[in-house]
Each structure stands twice: as structure tokens, then as C-alpha cells.
Motif scaffolding. Structure first.
Motif, mmCIF file in Angstrom:
data_model
loop_
_atom_site.group_PDB
_atom_site.id
_atom_site.type_symbol
_atom_site.label_atom_id
_atom_site.label_comp_id
_atom_site.label_asym_id
_atom_site.label_seq_id
_atom_site.Cartn_x
_atom_site.Cartn_y
_atom_site.Cartn_z
ATOM 1 N N ARG A 97 0.857 -1.186 0.000
ATOM 2 C CA ARG A 97 0.000 0.000 0.000
ATOM 3 C C ARG A 97 0.897 1.241 0.000
ATOM 4 O O ARG A 97 1.654 1.453 0.944
ATOM 5 N N GLU A 102 0.213 10.073 2.392
ATOM 6 C CA GLU A 102 -0.915 9.564 3.177
ATOM 7 C C GLU A 102 -0.372 8.798 4.385
ATOM 8 O O GLU A 102 0.367 7.830 4.233
ATOM 9 N N ASN A 104 -2.309 7.308 6.743
ATOM 10 C CA ASN A 104 -3.197 6.220 7.123
ATOM 11 C C ASN A 104 -2.983 5.022 6.198
ATOM 12 O O ASN A 104 -3.334 5.059 5.022
ATOM 13 N N GLU A 106 -4.417 2.098 5.961
ATOM 14 C CA GLU A 106 -5.594 1.413 5.446
ATOM 15 C C GLU A 106 -6.318 2.182 4.344
ATOM 16 O O GLU A 106 -7.203 1.640 3.679
ATOM 17 N N SER A 107 -5.955 3.449 4.121
ATOM 18 C CA SER A 107 -6.690 4.260 3.152
ATOM 19 C C SER A 107 -6.247 4.008 1.714
ATOM 20 O O SER A 107 -6.892 4.476 0.778
ATOM 21 N N ARG A 108 -5.165 3.280 1.510
ATOM 22 C CA ARG A 108 -4.660 3.020 0.165
ATOM 23 C C ARG A 108 -4.779 1.529 -0.168
ATOM 24 O O ARG A 108 -4.508 0.680 0.674
#
Length: 286
Positions: A97, A102, A104, A106-108
């Protein structure tokens, strides 16, 4: 095993200007990793025109070895994996990811390919990646060890663990950056050691190479590393970062200049039918 009819090790090593030892050891791994990064540029010309590039070894050889072209991560690391397995290394494909820009994890989605490489007789595996295409990318492989600083051909990296809601340990590759005189560690990408197969990346490659939501279908992105500088062309913006930290930036506003730049600075011969600078993103000078 890599099909010898589709992958020519001699031609590949000639392309990356590597005539050293072919023993599958840590020194060879470092040497060909750095040589690959400095010889073959990162570029998205196929995806820019809505085409997912082929990941077949024969097609990668034709494009990246026998022609003046580069590729993006799936192409680079698939080609590199072919070379490594031919030399006698064991390679596992990993899906990561991207964290640049970014915090975070988990956002990718998992859209980046990296490699876990095992050296015969060495209990320590290595993270290898010749296809990240940013100034924070690895220049040499690093041992899969948490919390240790690594100096790879002038860059500084480390691997850290971060919380993961799943059952597998989450690793993050971080690069050290001196921002306005203040050194900070910046996450590059996060990954687990779950093996991914080439067919998984065929699906990811199709999305990244054709989706209108993919950043690589929206604007030109070309990156090259030399022994003394880092070149990045994104859209119309050219950034040249030298080893001493000097940064030079300029705008590229016409097709002829863009083509000449790709040829002379990046070592890329762009297809004649390719539009490099869409007028909507890079207004032409009148």
C-alpha cells in the motif's frame, strides 16, 4: 522457473551495464539492483494512453531491454524477478500500500509490487524493489530487519512495524528526508509477507493501466536515477534533485521539448503517436 525462451539474461545484463559476477549472493543482488535502477527509467507512457502494459517476459524484454523504454512497478519488478530467478535467487512477489502523501495505511489499496528475495545460504531475506519511481525509493535491497538504519547508495532507509488489524505483521518502508534542515522519516509503502502470484498483478496492472481513477492514466510520470541526481517529470513539472540537496524546477510547455527531454535526459524514445502534454494540463505557449 523463468522460461529461457522468453528471458535473455545476457541481454538484460548488457542493458543494465552489469558485467560482474553471476553468483547468487548478496553482493550480486546489490550490484544488479543498483544497476537496474540507474539504467532503466520509470515511465507510464502506456497507461497514459489507456493501455495496461504486458507483463509477459518476452514483451518486457522487447520493451525495456531491446528498446529505449522504461516501465512502471509491475514491469520493472517482474523483469527483475526474472533475472533473479535465472541467477538462482528465490523470489516472492509482495503487494504493498503506497503511503507517500498519506499517513493512514488502510486508506490506500495494495497497488504496488515489491519483492522478497532469498539468497542461497543466507538466513536473512531482503526487500528488493527496482520499480517504486520516487526519490524515496530503494537503490539497493535491504535486509528484512526491523528498526535498523540502512544506507543504500547514498539514501537512508529503515523498516518498521505498524499495527495491522489482520493476522500478519505489517511492515513499512521508511525513507529519511531532510526537510528544511529537519530530518524526518517518511513512510513509502506498507506490506505484509503474504505471497502474491503474477496473476494477481495482472489484475492490478489492468486497473492501474486503464482506470480513469488511476493517477497513471491522468498525467505523464517519468523518473530516472543517476549517480549524482534524481530526475522527475510529472505532468509539465520537471524536478532535478542533486546529491548535494540542490533542487532545480522548471515547466515544460510544449510537445517538442518534452520529447527531447525524454530522449536526452531520461533515455526514452516516446512512440510517435503518444501525446505527452495534454493541453488541459499543460497550456501551450502562444
Amino acid at each position: 522457473m523463468t522460461d529461457p525462451a522468453q528471458f535473455d539474461l545476457d541481454a538484460y545484463l548488457l542493458r543494465i551495464n552489469q558485467a560482474g559476477d553471476r553468483r547468487p549472493d548478496a553482493t550480486t543482488l546489490r550490484d544488479i539492483h543498483l544497476a537496474h535502477v540507474q539504467a532503466i527509467p520509470f515511465e507510464n507512457l502506456d497507461a497514459l494512453h489507456g493501455t495496461a502494459p504486458s507483463l509477459a517476459p518476452a514483451d518486457l524484454m522487447a520493451k525495456m531491454v531491446h528498446s529505449r523504454r522504461g516501465g512502471y512497478c509491475y514491469e520493472h519488478n517482474t523483469l527483475f524477478a526474472c533475472a533473479l530467478t535465472t541467477l538462482g535467487f528465490r523470489v516472492t512477489r509482495l503487494a504493498a500500500r503506497v503511503m507517500v502523501g498519506e499517513a493512514n495505511v488502510e486508506s490506500r489499496p495494495r497497488t504496488h509490487m515489491a519483492l522478497l528475495v532469498e539468497v542461497p545460504g543466507d538466513p536473512q531475506p531482503y526487500l528488493a524493489d527496482v520499480g517504486f519511481g520516487t526519490i524515496g525509493a530503494l537503490l539497493e535491497p535491504v535486509p528484512l530487519t526491523v528498526g535498523m538504519d540502512f544506507y543504500d547508495a547514498g539514501r537512508r532507509h529503515r523498516l518498521m512495524h505498524v499495527p495491522n488489524p489482520g493476522p500478519l505483521q505489517m511492515w513499512v518502508l521508511e525513507a529519511f528526508s531532510d526537510v528544511m534542515g529537519r530530518g524526518i522519516w517518511q513512510g513509502q509503502y506498507a506490506f505484509t509477507l503474504e505471497p502474491f502470484e503474477q496473476c494477481d498483478f495482472e489484475v492490478i496492472n489492468w486497473y492501474i493501466g486503464t482506470s480513469p481513477r488511476s493517477p497513471f492514466t491522468q498525467r505523464l510520470y517519468v523518473h530516472r536515477v543517476t549517480s549524482d541526481k534524481n530526475l522527475l517529470l510529472t505532468g509539465c513539472n520537471l524536478t532535478e534533485t542533486h546529491a548535494d540537496g540542490t533542487v532545480r524546477e522548471r515547466k515544460i510547455t510544449d510537445e517538442a521539448t518534452a520529447r527531447r527531454l525524454l530522449d536526452e535526459a531520461f533515455g526514452i524514445t516516446a512512440p510517435e503517436t503518444a501525446t505527452l502534454l495534454p493541453s488541459s494540463l499543460c497550456p501551450q505557449r502562444s
